[in-house]
Design a protein around this motif. Structure first.
Motif, PDB file in Angstrom:
ATOM      1  N   LYS A 329       0.830  -1.184  -0.074  1.00  0.00           N
ATOM      2  CA  LYS A 329       0.013  -0.019   0.183  1.00  0.00           C
ATOM      3  C   LYS A 329       0.915   1.222   0.040  1.00  0.00           C
ATOM      4  CE  LYS A 329      -2.319  -1.199   3.698  1.00  0.00           C
ATOM      5  NZ  LYS A 329      -1.587  -2.276   4.150  1.00  0.00           N
ATOM      6  N   SER A 330       1.911   1.392   0.899  1.00  0.00           N
ATOM      7  CA  SER A 330       2.875   2.403   0.969  1.00  0.00           C
ATOM      8  C   SER A 330       3.437   2.778  -0.334  1.00  0.00           C
ATOM      9  CB  SER A 330       3.544   2.241   2.088  1.00  0.00           C
ATOM     10  OG  SER A 330       3.052   2.278   3.227  1.00  0.00           O
ATOM     11  N   THR A 331       3.940   1.549  -1.023  1.00  0.00           N
ATOM     12  CA  THR A 331       4.698   1.916  -2.283  1.00  0.00           C
ATOM     13  C   THR A 331       3.715   2.210  -3.203  1.00  0.00           C
ATOM     14  OG1 THR A 331       6.030  -0.046  -1.735  1.00  0.00           O
ATOM     15  CG2 THR A 331       5.742   0.411  -3.959  1.00  0.00           C
ATOM     16  N   THR A 332       2.370   2.057  -3.406  1.00  0.00           N
ATOM     17  CA  THR A 332       1.553   2.693  -4.316  1.00  0.00           C
ATOM     18  C   THR A 332       1.322   4.154  -3.888  1.00  0.00           C
ATOM     19  OG1 THR A 332       0.326   0.469  -4.452  1.00  0.00           O
ATOM     20  CG2 THR A 332      -0.789   2.517  -5.072  1.00  0.00           C
ATOM     21  N   LEU A 333       1.227   4.311  -3.041  1.00  0.00           N
ATOM     22  CA  LEU A 333       0.971   5.907  -2.370  1.00  0.00           C
ATOM     23  C   LEU A 333       2.298   6.838  -2.769  1.00  0.00           C
ATOM     24  CD1 LEU A 333      -0.819   6.187   1.064  1.00  0.00           C
ATOM     25  CD2 LEU A 333      -1.749   6.088  -1.340  1.00  0.00           C
ATOM     26  N   TYR A 334       3.457   6.249  -2.658  1.00  0.00           N
ATOM     27  CA  TYR A 334       4.777   6.898  -3.002  1.00  0.00           C
ATOM     28  C   TYR A 334       4.977   7.059  -4.540  1.00  0.00           C
ATOM     29  CZ  TYR A 334       6.631   6.907   1.757  1.00  0.00           C
ATOM     30  OH  TYR A 334       7.212   7.335   2.979  1.00  0.00           O
ATOM     31  N   ALA A 335       4.211   6.059  -5.199  1.00  0.00           N
ATOM     32  CA  ALA A 335       4.496   6.166  -6.701  1.00  0.00           C
ATOM     33  C   ALA A 335       3.406   7.086  -7.107  1.00  0.00           C
ATOM     34  CB  ALA A 335       4.019   4.643  -7.400  1.00  0.00           C
ATOM     35  N   ILE A 336       2.476   7.339  -6.519  1.00  0.00           N
ATOM     36  CA  ILE A 336       1.395   8.393  -6.881  1.00  0.00           C
ATOM     37  C   ILE A 336       1.864   9.766  -6.481  1.00  0.00           C
ATOM     38  CG2 ILE A 336      -0.825   9.392  -6.340  1.00  0.00           C
ATOM     39  CD1 ILE A 336      -2.186   6.730  -5.945  1.00  0.00           C
ATOM     40  N   LEU A 337       2.713   9.795  -5.344  1.00  0.00           N
ATOM     41  CA  LEU A 337       3.156  11.171  -5.155  1.00  0.00           C
ATOM     42  C   LEU A 337       4.284  11.443  -6.146  1.00  0.00           C
ATOM     43  CD1 LEU A 337       3.545  10.891  -1.346  1.00  0.00           C
ATOM     44  CD2 LEU A 337       2.166  12.210  -2.374  1.00  0.00           C
ATOM     45  N   ASN A 338       5.121  10.503  -6.799  1.00  0.00           N
ATOM     46  CA  ASN A 338       6.051  10.549  -7.564  1.00  0.00           C
ATOM     47  C   ASN A 338       5.319  11.096  -8.755  1.00  0.00           C
ATOM     48  OD1 ASN A 338       8.895  10.112  -6.609  1.00  0.00           O
ATOM     49  ND2 ASN A 338       8.657   7.899  -6.816  1.00  0.00           N
ATOM     50  N   PHE A 339       4.295  10.537  -8.994  1.00  0.00           N
ATOM     51  CA  PHE A 339       3.575  10.956 -10.432  1.00  0.00           C
ATOM     52  C   PHE A 339       3.198  12.436 -10.288  1.00  0.00           C
ATOM     53  CE2 PHE A 339      -0.305  11.119 -13.089  1.00  0.00           C
ATOM     54  CZ  PHE A 339       0.232  10.751 -14.224  1.00  0.00           C
ATOM     55  N   ILE A 340       2.565  12.919  -9.209  1.00  0.00           N
ATOM     56  CA  ILE A 340       1.956  14.186  -9.169  1.00  0.00           C
ATOM     57  C   ILE A 340       3.140  15.365  -8.634  1.00  0.00           C
ATOM     58  CG2 ILE A 340      -0.282  13.115  -8.656  1.00  0.00           C
ATOM     59  CD1 ILE A 340       0.030  14.000  -5.797  1.00  0.00           C
ATOM     60  N   ASN A 341       4.173  14.826  -8.240  1.00  0.00           N
ATOM     61  CA  ASN A 341       5.117  15.785  -7.524  1.00  0.00           C
ATOM     62  C   ASN A 341       5.807  16.949  -8.674  1.00  0.00           C
ATOM     63  OD1 ASN A 341       6.828  16.918  -5.669  1.00  0.00           O
ATOM     64  ND2 ASN A 341       8.314  15.404  -6.019  1.00  0.00           N
ATOM     65  N   SER A 342       5.320  17.953  -8.150  1.00  0.00           N
ATOM     66  CA  SER A 342       5.967  19.387  -9.102  1.00  0.00           C
ATOM     67  C   SER A 342       6.173  20.509  -8.477  1.00  0.00           C
ATOM     68  CB  SER A 342       5.067  19.336 -10.367  1.00  0.00           C
ATOM     69  OG  SER A 342       3.780  19.935  -9.662  1.00  0.00           O
ATOM     70  N   VAL A 343       6.754  21.351  -8.591  1.00  0.00           N
ATOM     71  CA  VAL A 343       7.233  22.662  -8.313  1.00  0.00           C
ATOM     72  C   VAL A 343       5.919  23.565  -7.778  1.00  0.00           C
ATOM     73  CG1 VAL A 343       7.503  23.985 -10.300  1.00  0.00           C
ATOM     74  CG2 VAL A 343       8.778  24.363  -8.012  1.00  0.00           C
ATOM     75  N   GLU A 344       4.780  23.267  -8.506  1.00  0.00           N
ATOM     76  CA  GLU A 344       3.573  24.039  -8.265  1.00  0.00           C
ATOM     77  C   GLU A 344       2.854  23.518  -7.263  1.00  0.00           C
ATOM     78  OE1 GLU A 344       4.369  22.488 -11.417  1.00  0.00           O
ATOM     79  OE2 GLU A 344       4.787  24.349 -12.560  1.00  0.00           O
ATOM     80  N   LYS A 345       3.170  22.240  -6.553  1.00  0.00           N
ATOM     81  CA  LYS A 345       2.379  21.633  -5.613  1.00  0.00           C
ATOM     82  C   LYS A 345       2.863  21.456  -4.409  1.00  0.00           C
ATOM     83  CE  LYS A 345      -0.637  18.498  -8.357  1.00  0.00           C
ATOM     84  NZ  LYS A 345      -0.254  18.913  -9.734  1.00  0.00           N
ATOM     85  N   ASN A 346       2.335  21.954  -2.949  1.00  0.00           N
ATOM     86  CA  ASN A 346       2.700  21.766  -1.769  1.00  0.00           C
ATOM     87  C   ASN A 346       2.289  20.563  -1.417  1.00  0.00           C
ATOM     88  OD1 ASN A 346       3.747  22.212   0.738  1.00  0.00           O
ATOM     89  ND2 ASN A 346       2.082  23.795   1.533  1.00  0.00           N
ATOM     90  N   ILE A 347       3.139  19.423  -1.264  1.00  0.00           N
ATOM     91  CA  ILE A 347       2.784  18.262  -0.774  1.00  0.00           C
ATOM     92  C   ILE A 347       3.311  17.932   0.654  1.00  0.00           C
ATOM     93  CG2 ILE A 347       2.879  15.780  -1.292  1.00  0.00           C
ATOM     94  CD1 ILE A 347       3.536  16.478  -4.319  1.00  0.00           C
ATOM     95  N   ILE A 348       2.551  17.615   1.569  1.00  0.00           N
ATOM     96  CA  ILE A 348       3.012  17.229   3.019  1.00  0.00           C
ATOM     97  C   ILE A 348       2.407  15.852   3.301  1.00  0.00           C
ATOM     98  CG2 ILE A 348       3.011  18.207   5.528  1.00  0.00           C
ATOM     99  CD1 ILE A 348       2.183  20.787   4.290  1.00  0.00           C
ATOM    100  N   THR A 349       3.396  15.119   4.160  1.00  0.00           N
ATOM    101  CA  THR A 349       2.994  14.096   4.594  1.00  0.00           C
ATOM    102  C   THR A 349       3.263  13.580   5.998  1.00  0.00           C
ATOM    103  OG1 THR A 349       4.982  12.867   4.612  1.00  0.00           O
ATOM    104  CG2 THR A 349       3.936  12.957   2.255  1.00  0.00           C
ATOM    105  N   ILE A 350       2.355  12.849   6.595  1.00  0.00           N
ATOM    106  CA  ILE A 350       2.439  12.472   8.072  1.00  0.00           C
ATOM    107  C   ILE A 350       2.213  11.010   7.973  1.00  0.00           C
ATOM    108  CG2 ILE A 350      -0.143  12.916   8.376  1.00  0.00           C
ATOM    109  CD1 ILE A 350       2.506  13.414  11.115  1.00  0.00           C
ATOM    110  N   GLY A 360      11.456  17.319  -2.568  1.00  0.00           N
ATOM    111  CA  GLY A 360      10.449  18.242  -2.762  1.00  0.00           C
ATOM    112  C   GLY A 360       9.040  17.859  -2.009  1.00  0.00           C
ATOM    113  N   LEU A 361       9.149  17.063  -1.150  1.00  0.00           N
ATOM    114  CA  LEU A 361       8.102  16.850  -0.400  1.00  0.00           C
ATOM    115  C   LEU A 361       8.429  17.306   1.204  1.00  0.00           C
ATOM    116  CD1 LEU A 361       7.219  15.071  -2.566  1.00  0.00           C
ATOM    117  CD2 LEU A 361       6.264  13.598  -0.977  1.00  0.00           C
ATOM    118  N   ALA A 362       7.438  17.861   2.087  1.00  0.00           N
ATOM    119  CA  ALA A 362       7.645  18.111   3.470  1.00  0.00           C
ATOM    120  C   ALA A 362       7.075  16.830   4.186  1.00  0.00           C
ATOM    121  CB  ALA A 362       6.981  19.239   3.906  1.00  0.00           C
ATOM    122  N   GLN A 363       7.997  15.831   4.872  1.00  0.00           N
ATOM    123  CA  GLN A 363       7.428  14.542   5.386  1.00  0.00           C
ATOM    124  C   GLN A 363       7.611  14.737   6.775  1.00  0.00           C
ATOM    125  OE1 GLN A 363      10.022  12.463   2.105  1.00  0.00           O
ATOM    126  NE2 GLN A 363       8.426  10.965   2.688  1.00  0.00           N
TER     127      GLN A 363
END
Length: 561
Positions: A329-350, A360-363
């Motif tokens: 499951k976690s690998t799938t989520l990381y793959a999705i984050l890789n796909f949508i990650n861009s400079v225009e998006k502020n992505i934060i994980t907990i 590029g992510l705040a984890q």
């Protein structure tokens, strides 16, 4: 001048320039050989790379199984040289030595052997698994752990344990913990796990012995174990590496540390658990390069992959990945984050814990002692102007409620749930106290998944199944299925590596109406199937027909479906 591997694959039209650029970027990041990176990214198999190199450079691929190399040829180079260069001499003719190599592009290795034997080298190609088997046969080379245990036993090591008082915790002297053999054994255990691509190491005690096992491709395998007298020092050594209190042996503890193999960094998560015979220790290895995976490399069939990519075009919504522990499951989520990650998006994980770090992510990591829970962390994230939020797991109604409302207020939220299939995730949210109308308004997609073993590409063979199989799965009698014969590359298991089995439930108006009427999960699953959702069992059968896995493995993984 001989071409590099990337150029050869481009010339043979096996890779596009875009694929090669991506592989080279990841190679620089993780320091692995380009061929391994290409295989890990799922671009080509090891066999495809070998066949291409052989054809482009006109270097033969040798089948060493039926060859008996003369002793005088084997003795031309030392065991250390053969092992370090990953080569083995095959035949000597006048002033020419035929040399089987894993990497025939390794000019340095050829030059070293040429200088040592003072002959010209004629390279041959041999897959890595087969070469390792040949090294063991001709040079008596054993696994890393076996070699270490042999050296330890030769020293006839005597470990002294301090006396144990009934009312006091067991303590090991620092001198014993730091004994070189103990350090060497733990290091060899980690090295062996990396070499075998193991995901977990289990170190467990019984009354008179200790047992060591490794989980490879989802299955536990026994590893040669030392005498029971080494158990306590080994556990203490692991606890010291992980920053765990060695004096506490009666309560579960967790810790972590990092190890490096060349430039490859692997995180090791350590968990201890008290049993009646001592502490059981489990080490989970988290290869940072696993975060290389993209949606295209997880095993989604084309239509399911397109469904997910279409859902990800929306700037908001709630996407869930569901399945039991260890289903990817976690690998799938990381793959999705890789796909949508861009400079225009502020992505934060907990997360609990942060398994892989992505640029590029705040984890952030859960820390209950400091008041950082999924619930409190998620509330704080909402004040950080996020576009995308990833919550490691929905564990309680409070976290579920905040995640749902975050998706309703313009955020894309990703998370995981422990349920058996995609439809059950919907009813689980409702059971957690989320109103059905909130679920239907927020949830856009649920991905149910499992992991299954892939057939080893080195020993893959076709066969015609029994007539009963054709009837059961409604396939034509002339359809071939595939299996692995077993070879050195897969340690004679017939399987190497894993892929995902999925079902992708995308919300629509008819499903929303059923959810608002509190329809059970089975009814939701049936309706989604009628509307085109491929259930995991059917996805597994498709991967059997494509030759990705065996029928036995597919049925074993989805037998509960």
């Amino acid at each position: 001048m001989r071409k590099r591997l990337g150029e050869l694959l481009l010339d043979a039209k096996k890779l596009t320039e875009k694929d090669l650029l991506r592989a080279l970027t990841e190679q620089k990041k993780y320091g692995e050989k380009l061929g391994r990176v290409i295989v890990k990214l799922g671009m080509l198999s090891e066999k495809e790379i070998i066949d291409t190199v052989s054809k482009q450079l006109n270097i033969p691929i040798i089948d060493i199984k039926d060859i008996e190399v003369p002793e005088d040829v084997i003795s031309l180079i030392t065991a250390d040289m053969a092992k370090n260069a990953m080569v083995i001499p095959i035949m000597r003719r006048h002033n020419v030595l035929k040399l089987a190599m894993v990497d025939p592009l390794d000019i340095d290795a050829m030059d070293d052997v040429a200088r040592h034997v003072m002959m010209e080298i004629e390279p041959l190609i041999l897959p890595e698994g087969e070469l390792r088997q040949a090294l063991e046969k001709y040079y008596g080379l054993k696994t890393i752990v076996e070699e270490t245990l042999d050296r330890i036993r030769e020293q006839d090591l005597t470990l002294e344990k301090t006396e144990k008082d009934e009312d006091q915790e067991e303590r090991i002297s620092v001198d014993v913990i730091d004994e070189e053999p103990v350090v060497r054994f733990v290091n060899s255990l980690l090295a062996q796990a990396l070499a075998d691509s193991a995901s977990d190491i289990h170190v467990e005690p019984s009354k008179n012995t200790m047992r060591v096992r490794m989980r490879v491709d989802g299955r536990l395998r026994d590893v040669p174990s030392p005498d029971k007298k080494m158990f306590l020092p080994i556990v203490s050594r692991i606890k010291i590496l992980a920053g765990i209190d060695i004096a506490k042996t009666r309560t579960p503890q967790d810790g972590r540390f990092n190890i490096r193999e060349a430039s490859r960094e692997v995180g090791v998560r350590v968990s201890t658990f008290p049993t009646i015979h001592g502490e059981k220790v489990v080490l989970r290895l988290l290869d940072k390069s696993t975060a290389l995976y993209g949606i295209d490399n997880l095993g989604f069939l084309r239509d399911d992959k397109e469904k997910i990519k279409n859902v990800l075009k929306r700037p908001y919504g709630f996407i869930l990945s569901t399945g039991p522990t260890g289903s990817g499951k976690s690998t799938t989520l990381y793959a999705i984050l890789n796909f949508i990650n861009s400079v225009e998006k502020n992505i934060i994980t907990i997360e609990d814990p942060v398994e892989y770090t992505l640029e590029g992510l705040a984890q952030a990591q859960v820390n209950p002692r400091a008041g950082m829970t999924f619930e409190s962390g998620l509330r704080s994230i909402l004040r950080q102007d996020p576009d995308v939020i990833m919550v490691g797991e929905i564990r309680d109604s409070e976290t579920a409620n905040i995640a749902v409302h975050s998706a309703l207020t313009g955020h894309l939220v990703l998370s995981t749930l422990h349920t058996n299939d995609a439809a059950s995730a919907i009813t689980r949210l409702i059971d957690m106290g989320i109103e059905p109308f909130l679920v239907t308004s927020s949830v856009t997609c649920v991905i149910g998944q499992r992991l299954l073993r892939k057939i080893c590409p080195e020993c893959k063979e076709s066969y015609y199944p029994a007539p009963s199989v054709h009837r059961t799965f409604q396939i034509r009698e002339d359809v071939l299925l595939y299996r692995g014969k077993g070879c050195p590359a897969c340690k004679y298991k017939g399987y190497r590596g894993r892929t995902g089995v999925y079902e992708v439930l995308v919300m629509d108006d008819e499903l929303r109406e059923m959810i608002n009427n509190r329809a059970p999960s089975e009814a939701l699953k049936k309706k989604a199937h009628e509307k085109g959702m491929r259930v995991m069992r059917d996805d597994a059968v498709m991967k059997v027909l494509f030759g990705t896995t065996t029928l036995e493995e597919a049925l074993n993984v989805v037998q509960e479906e």
